[in-house]
Structures are given as structure tokens and as C-alpha cells.
Design an enzyme around this catalytic site. Sequence first.
Site, PDB file in Angstrom:
ATOM      1  N   ASN A  74       0.825  -1.203   0.000  1.00 15.69           N
ATOM      2  CA  ASN A  74       0.000   0.000   0.000  1.00 15.69           C
ATOM      3  C   ASN A  74       0.864   1.260   0.000  1.00 15.69           C
ATOM      4  O   ASN A  74       0.460   2.303  -0.519  1.00 15.69           O
ATOM      5  CB  ASN A  74      -0.928  -0.003   1.214  1.00 15.69           C
ATOM      6  N   ASN A 176       0.037  -1.522  -7.009  1.00 13.70           N
ATOM      7  CA  ASN A 176      -0.260  -2.518  -5.977  1.00 13.70           C
ATOM      8  C   ASN A 176      -1.751  -2.513  -5.633  1.00 13.70           C
ATOM      9  O   ASN A 176      -2.323  -1.439  -5.387  1.00 13.70           O
ATOM     10  CB  ASN A 176       0.531  -2.196  -4.697  1.00 13.70           C
ATOM     11  N   GLU A 177      -2.354  -3.672  -5.620  1.00 13.76           N
ATOM     12  CA  GLU A 177      -3.747  -3.859  -5.156  1.00 13.76           C
ATOM     13  C   GLU A 177      -4.667  -2.716  -5.597  1.00 13.76           C
ATOM     14  O   GLU A 177      -5.394  -2.135  -4.786  1.00 13.76           O
ATOM     15  CB  GLU A 177      -3.785  -4.024  -3.632  1.00 13.76           C
ATOM     16  N   TYR A 248      -3.977 -13.903   2.222  1.00 12.04           N
ATOM     17  CA  TYR A 248      -3.567 -14.055   3.626  1.00 12.04           C
ATOM     18  C   TYR A 248      -4.598 -14.931   4.319  1.00 12.04           C
ATOM     19  O   TYR A 248      -5.795 -14.819   4.025  1.00 12.04           O
ATOM     20  CB  TYR A 248      -3.514 -12.689   4.315  1.00 12.04           C
ATOM     21  N   GLU A 296       2.135 -11.582  -2.721  1.00  4.74           N
ATOM     22  CA  GLU A 296       1.911 -11.429  -1.272  1.00  4.74           C
ATOM     23  C   GLU A 296       1.162 -12.662  -0.798  1.00  4.74           C
ATOM     24  O   GLU A 296       0.039 -12.923  -1.258  1.00  4.74           O
ATOM     25  CB  GLU A 296       1.095 -10.168  -0.945  1.00  4.74           C
TER      26      GLU A 296
HETATM   27  O1  AHR Z   1       1.571  -6.862   3.395  1.00  3.22           O
HETATM   28  C1  AHR Z   1       0.766  -5.932   4.057  1.00  3.22           C
HETATM   29  C2  AHR Z   1      -0.218  -5.220   3.113  1.00  3.22           C
HETATM   30  O2  AHR Z   1      -1.146  -6.168   2.656  1.00  3.22           O
HETATM   31  C3  AHR Z   1       0.362  -4.630   1.848  1.00  3.22           C
HETATM   32  O3  AHR Z   1       0.840  -3.347   2.025  1.00  3.22           O
HETATM   33  C4  AHR Z   1      -0.820  -4.618   0.924  1.00  3.22           C
HETATM   34  O4  AHR Z   1      -0.451  -4.730  -0.423  1.00  3.22           O
HETATM   35  C5  AHR Z   1      -1.678  -5.761   1.407  1.00  3.22           C
HETATM   36  O5  AHR Z   1      -2.999  -5.387   1.573  1.00  3.22           O
END
Ligand code: AHR
Length: 505
Positions: A74, A176-177, A248, A296
Site C-alpha cells: 500500500n 499494488n492492489e 492471507y 503477497e
Molecule cells: O503486506 C501488508 C499489506 O497487505 C500490503 O501493504 C498490501 O499490499 C496488502 O494489503
Amino acid sequence: MSKTPARFTLDPAFTVGEVDPRLFGSFVEHLGRCVYTGIFEPDHPSADEAGLRTDVLELVRELGVTAIRYPGGNFVSGYKWEDSVGPVDERPRRLDLAWRSTETNRFGLSEYIAFLRKVGPQAEPMMAVNLGTRGVAEALELQEYANHPSGTALSDLRATHGDKDPFGIRLWCLGNEMDGPWQTGHKTAAEYGRIAAETARAMRQMDPSVELVACGSSGQSMPTFAEWEATVLQETYDLVDYISLHAYYEPQDGDVDSFLASAVDMESFIENVVATCDHVGAKLKSKKKINLSFDEWNVWYMSEWQGIEESASRDWAEAPRLLENNYSVTDAVVFGSLLIALLRHADRVTVACLAQLVNVIAPIMTEPGGPAWRQTTFFPFAQASKYGRGEVLDVRVDSPTYETKKYGEADLLHATAVRGEDGSVTVFAVNRSRTEPLPLEVALSGLDLTTVVEHSALADADPDARNTLADPERVTPHQVAGTSLRDGTLSAVLEPMSWNVIRLG
Ligand code: AHR
């Protein structure tokens, strides 16, 4: 003990694909203490002349990481690369909106490259450009500063900053994202597809050999998932090499059985993205294949984080303690299973980054002015990186199953195997049962293997055991006795809730 063994056959005629070393990448973001008091702490007793903690450098080498993604995350959506270069005392302090922190810029682009060079030749840069608050022009300026040999304003500026040699960054992330509403400069798929295509085209004009990663979804559960990938790839298919995936995992409502099967979700995510890439390729009548950059992935107790309010309470602090998850044995077993999922798809997942490297949801922890130590998750990663090089064999398990709330019936065994150049084979296996040992029988067909070199396992009578500052070596892998290889069959017993590495020579 389950009465029925889990079984599979290994045969060198049936393979998935070659493991790309970049599968063992990681991630350094300007977030919390990943950089400051993580890899970089000039006042630390172990710091070298560049301010890098040598105790951390040693652990990073032992971990065996390859590509290291930088500077976010982020964070990159507000990143001004020019703030992070030149004389350190002249670099501006900036607000980092992503993590409500103050960024001092004492560690920047040049320091990142110096860090990679000290990690060793296996460490490769993977640099993200800001497509949140910035665009094509700034991406090109960064590329010229970083990679152009000399004779232009920005390449000569780099030389005056002390970096005569170009950084040689080949692998670039286009933002990113960008699908996430939390992202500064968040965009729709069509808006992002357009800016990603324009940036990719321009970056290739400067250097056709760059490798580019377009942003995929921040998770399979995003409402725009799959449609996002299809729209972005429709715009960028011929211009990029990879699409990114992020995932995650954490136990939800204390449901550890489903948590242990998290790789079921990861594998379906991978397979769904492959299907989407190939669908767009088919529509475009293209022979090109887009590969996957799982840049990630990790276990992250995200629900424990109070979000930006938690950061806000720290009042724009410098390097606050954020996302410092302390991992248990259970977490390490799930983590190992995620590694197995990546290896099982090594034909298309050719870049992957464990998020992150130090302190922030990380395998390595540090104390400012104090020691550095290995979390439980350090061990599966280090072993997979060391022994998971070569060709992934096609493993189709026939396993007893168990019931999970989230994924229905799941195999108790999750496994893969990698054949090294020297013909040796390493089996990576997880027993997902919380209570029962799992017998394993592997038939070896057409493989010239005669001995069990070692059977190492990570498991503990206390599944909640962790390594901490007070007890940094509470959890380490142990050797398992009794694993045998006779008449072409490998026999082993996998302890309840365990990560296993069985090396055959
Ligand atoms: O890795 C932590 C955060 O998770 C990163 O900054 C972002 O890309 C994701 O949401």
C-alpha cells in the site's frame, strides 16, 4: 492413528514443471518496522557501514530468499521515488497515508539495492511503481534513474548520488492492489487496465527486456475477482508477463480445522486465475501464456489489527510497531501447506513473495538495539527454498479425509515432491489432523533412490508454542526416526499437525 495410510506414487515421467528460483521471493515494505529497526538500524551494535543489521542479513541469507519486492504494498501508492535518493540529510520527511506513519526516507532506493547486493547473488530486485497517485511519466523517470547506464539527466544524477553502475532492475510491478478501495488512488478495472497498459508500453519502449506484473485481485473473495483479471488482461495481455495474486489466511471464529486446509483456497485461487488468463489468451487468439506472480502470501491475523485507526493512535509515528504477528506451530504448519500449494503449481506460479521479510507478518523478528530471531514460519520457508529446487513431480494423493466448515471434505495429507538435478527427491508433506498421526506410503517408480537422507518435522505437543524474544529457540524442526525406504516404497508416520521434509538420495 488413522488406520488407512495416505498414499501417492512418484514417477519422473509425470512432472508439473521446473521450480523458478523466484518462487522463494519475499517482500520489504516501508511499513512498521520492516525497514527501520528491521533490516536497517545504523545505531545497532551489528550494523555495517551502510547501517544494515548484519545479524538480520545473516538470517535473510539462511532463509534463502530470492526476489525481494519493494517498496510496497500500500505504501507504493503514495511513493515519490525522488524523495528516497540523493544525500540522506536532504531527503524530505513525508506523510505515509497508507500506514499513517512518518516516512523519513533515510532508507531509499540506493540502500535497497545495497541491501540486496549484501544478501547475495540470489537476491534480485522486484520494484513497484506508483500507479495510485502517479502515472506513466514518474514510472519512466524511476526506470531511467535506476537502469539507464549514463549520459542522461537521471542516469547521471544517479552517478552523482554515488551509484555509477545501473541497478539493473528487470522485474517491475505496475502498482499494488489497485482493486482495493483502501488503496490510495484505487481504480476500476477499466481505469487500471488503461494506465497499466500505457505504463507497460512506455517502459518497454525504454527497455523491451523488462518483465512486468499487472495487478490482479487482492484476494479471491474480492467482489470484482475474475472480472477484474479479465478486464485488465484484455488491455495488457501483450504488454505484461505476469498477473499478481495476494492471499492471507487466519483462523476464523476459532475454526482451526478449516484454517489447516487454507491451501484448498490458495490452490483454487491459482487455478481460477490460470483459467481466466487462458480464457483471455484464447479470446485474443494469442499463443502467449501469462504467468502468475503470487507476490503477497502468508498467515496474517488481520482481524486482530484495528485497521488504520490503530495506526492513527500512533499519531504519524516513525516506524511504529504494526502487524507484528507472533507465529505458533499451527501457523507454521498452515504456512508450510501454502508453500506446498505454490510448488504444486510451479508450472504457472513463477514468482511468489512471502509478505513480509522482517517484523511485519514476518519470519524474522528483531528488537531495536537487541537480538534478531527466527519465527516458527522461518523453518518451512528455509527448508523449501533449500531443497525445493528442481522439477516438481506430479503428486496425486489418495488420502483419508476430514470435514471442514469452510471447505467441506479435505484431504488429511497435503504434499508435493521436488526432484533435484542430482536425482535426489525431497517430499514436502503436511498432516492436517490435529490429533492423529498419519501413516504415509509413497511408491517410487523409475527413481533411483535407495536411502532416506533425513526426515525432519516441525510439530509440537503444544500447537500454540512460539519463538519469542524471551525464548527465541522454543520451536525448531526435529529429526524423525523410523522412516524407511524398502523395495521401492517410502514409509513414514507424520505426527499430528506437522510439517515434514523427507529427503531421499
Ligand atoms: O503486506 C501488508 C499489506 O497487505 C500490503 O501493504 C498490501 O499490499 C496488502 O494489503
